[in-house]
Design a protein around this motif. Sequence first.
Motif, short mmCIF file in Angstrom:
data_model
loop_
_atom_site.label_atom_id
_atom_site.label_comp_id
_atom_site.label_asym_id
_atom_site.label_seq_id
_atom_site.Cartn_x
_atom_site.Cartn_y
_atom_site.Cartn_z
N ALA A 1 0.83 -1.21 0.00
CA ALA A 1 0.00 0.00 0.00
C ALA A 1 0.87 1.26 0.00
O ALA A 1 0.58 2.23 -0.72
CB ALA A 1 -0.92 -0.01 1.22
N ASP A 2 1.93 1.26 0.79
CA ASP A 2 2.81 2.43 0.85
C ASP A 2 3.53 2.65 -0.49
O ASP A 2 3.65 3.78 -0.96
CB ASP A 2 3.84 2.26 1.97
N ALA A 3 4.00 1.56 -1.10
CA ALA A 3 4.67 1.67 -2.39
C ALA A 3 3.71 2.16 -3.46
O ALA A 3 4.07 2.98 -4.31
CB ALA A 3 5.27 0.33 -2.79
N HIS A 4 2.46 1.67 -3.41
CA HIS A 4 1.46 2.11 -4.39
C HIS A 4 1.16 3.59 -4.23
O HIS A 4 0.99 4.32 -5.22
CB HIS A 4 0.19 1.29 -4.22
N ARG A 5 1.10 4.05 -3.00
CA ARG A 5 0.82 5.47 -2.73
C ARG A 5 1.91 6.37 -3.30
O ARG A 5 1.63 7.51 -3.73
CB ARG A 5 0.68 5.67 -1.22
N LEU A 6 3.13 5.89 -3.34
CA LEU A 6 4.26 6.71 -3.80
C LEU A 6 4.61 6.50 -5.26
O LEU A 6 5.45 7.21 -5.80
CB LEU A 6 5.50 6.39 -2.95
N LYS A 7 3.98 5.55 -5.93
CA LYS A 7 4.47 5.10 -7.24
C LYS A 7 4.47 6.19 -8.29
O LYS A 7 5.29 6.17 -9.21
CB LYS A 7 3.67 3.91 -7.74
N ASP A 8 3.56 7.18 -8.19
CA ASP A 8 3.53 8.24 -9.19
C ASP A 8 4.62 9.29 -8.97
O ASP A 8 4.86 10.13 -9.83
CB ASP A 8 2.16 8.93 -9.18
N ARG A 9 5.25 9.24 -7.79
CA ARG A 9 6.30 10.23 -7.49
C ARG A 9 7.69 9.63 -7.39
O ARG A 9 8.68 10.34 -7.50
CB ARG A 9 5.97 10.95 -6.17
N ILE A 10 7.74 8.34 -7.17
CA ILE A 10 9.05 7.71 -7.02
C ILE A 10 9.48 7.15 -8.37
O ILE A 10 8.79 6.36 -8.99
CB ILE A 10 9.01 6.60 -5.94
N LEU B 1 20.65 2.15 4.81
CA LEU B 1 19.88 2.69 3.68
C LEU B 1 18.56 3.30 4.11
O LEU B 1 18.00 2.95 5.15
CB LEU B 1 19.60 1.57 2.67
N SER B 2 18.07 4.20 3.26
CA SER B 2 16.72 4.71 3.45
C SER B 2 15.74 3.85 2.65
O SER B 2 16.14 3.05 1.81
CB SER B 2 16.62 6.17 2.98
N MET B 3 14.47 4.04 2.88
CA MET B 3 13.44 3.22 2.23
C MET B 3 13.31 3.50 0.74
O MET B 3 12.63 2.77 0.03
CB MET B 3 12.10 3.44 2.91
N THR B 4 13.95 4.53 0.24
CA THR B 4 13.86 4.82 -1.19
C THR B 4 14.24 3.60 -2.02
O THR B 4 13.62 3.31 -3.04
CB THR B 4 14.77 5.99 -1.56
N HIS B 5 15.29 2.90 -1.60
CA HIS B 5 15.76 1.74 -2.35
C HIS B 5 14.70 0.63 -2.39
O HIS B 5 14.47 0.01 -3.42
CB HIS B 5 17.04 1.20 -1.72
N VAL B 6 14.08 0.39 -1.25
CA VAL B 6 13.08 -0.68 -1.19
C VAL B 6 11.85 -0.31 -1.99
O VAL B 6 11.28 -1.14 -2.70
CB VAL B 6 12.72 -0.98 0.27
N TYR B 7 11.43 0.95 -1.89
CA TYR B 7 10.26 1.38 -2.66
C TYR B 7 10.51 1.22 -4.16
O TYR B 7 9.61 0.80 -4.91
CB TYR B 7 9.91 2.83 -2.35
N LEU B 8 11.71 1.57 -4.61
CA LEU B 8 12.01 1.43 -6.04
C LEU B 8 11.95 -0.03 -6.45
O LEU B 8 11.37 -0.37 -7.48
CB LEU B 8 13.37 2.01 -6.37
#
Length: 460
Positions: free
Chosen positions: A136-145, A192-199
């Motif tokens: 859900a968190d990754a989906h929420r960010l997908k248009d910006r990440i 690491l920050s979560m940016t890597h995991v979200y990508l």
Amino acid sequence: MKDRPAAPTAPSPAGQRILVVGAGIGGLSAAFRLQRAGYAVTVLESTDHVGGRMWTEEMGGYRIDTGAALLPDSYSEMRRLIRDAGLTDDVQPSGDIYGFLRDGTVHRFGKRLPLRLLTSGLLSTGSKVRLLRLAADAHRLKDRIGFRDLTLVPEADESCTAYADRRLNQELFDYLIEPLSTNYYFAPPEELSMTHVYLAATAALGTGYFNSPKGMVFLPRGLAERLDVRHHSTVHSVEEGDDGVVVRYTDHQGGEHRETAAGCVIAVPGPKVSGLWPGMPAAMRSYLSRLRYSTCLHVSFGLSERPAEPSTWIFVPRREYPGGLGLCLDHNRAPGRAPRGKGLLTLYWPTHLSEDLYDASDEDVTAHALRDLERLGLFPGLSRRIEMTRVSRCRPCVPLTHPGSIAELTEAVRSLDRTSRIVPVGDYFSFGSTNAALASGEQAATQLAVTLTGADRARS
């Protein structure tokens, strides 16, 4: 019939010349786009080959990708560049099965990752429920990440450990977050920050992949064939003046040059930019001085026959093996990597293990890799099938975002003058990947063209 690259547009009114420092994929993509816009472009490269981390070596019929290895279908910028350069026929779908090792069993996933994770024995029922939070968190960010601008997702500055404590659990950290960090970025999640995991969750896992039978070098080599690339050219400084950009460099014969160009793109690893560009804004210099890169040391084994394992990549968590590691079955990953009926297996270590072994001899590194493979026990009798070995070293490898780095990057980007004739390029503006470097190069080409067009209009 093989598609042909479109002819360049008419030359710019002033016929400006642009110099590009570095023939990695970032510099080559910038050069290609600028040349298509009508500029006279020269690429200065310090080594004897193009591609940087996107390089392939051939040994006895094996093709070994010494840096980048995976090309997800989400690399839309790369797909477009391949098409525009007339290289579409060089690529085809490649392996998309990856496995996670737990208790001696490889749990395999492909494009249908979410469904398979929910039915797999890799995770407990409680962890599967909590995994929905990450989805859900990754989906929420997908248009910006994405690969162009990391500053759009400041909330992703959170550390992996803090996020796992807050939203997940220890099992998900051990069998998903940690192996993803180790295998995609060669670094432990604690750093690491979560940016890597979200990508990874939005752009790499659960998607298809493409590649070329020619190896990863197909794209940089294909672009270089359409450009003026000068090898063994070492750039010493890049400075902006009233009449343009002055570039000082030494050519392949040791001759010293001082050339003035309309603009310059600096496409070298972050740690090297500061030494070339004395006028770099202080905030950008500070950001690059704190930027950390992973180190990658890996060993490839050419095999007389292929293992039965169907995975492209096997993630080995440190819960299963000291330090964790990754295994790539290259013959499953992409065509053309091994002769017919033979196999190619590559072992990757994370940064701290790579650093420990980096300066050891190839013989010692290979012996260490063999011991690790034997202890894992996934491929019994493997040593008897080895007919070729190759040790590859990459340092610096992948830029790493630590907790707080997005805030630092935001300040650094804001300090850059968008009307400057000097434009830096690198995956350090986003995620450590070939596509991020490529996207940065295209952005630089667009920005520089706008600047030079505006300067032309001001003079006329």
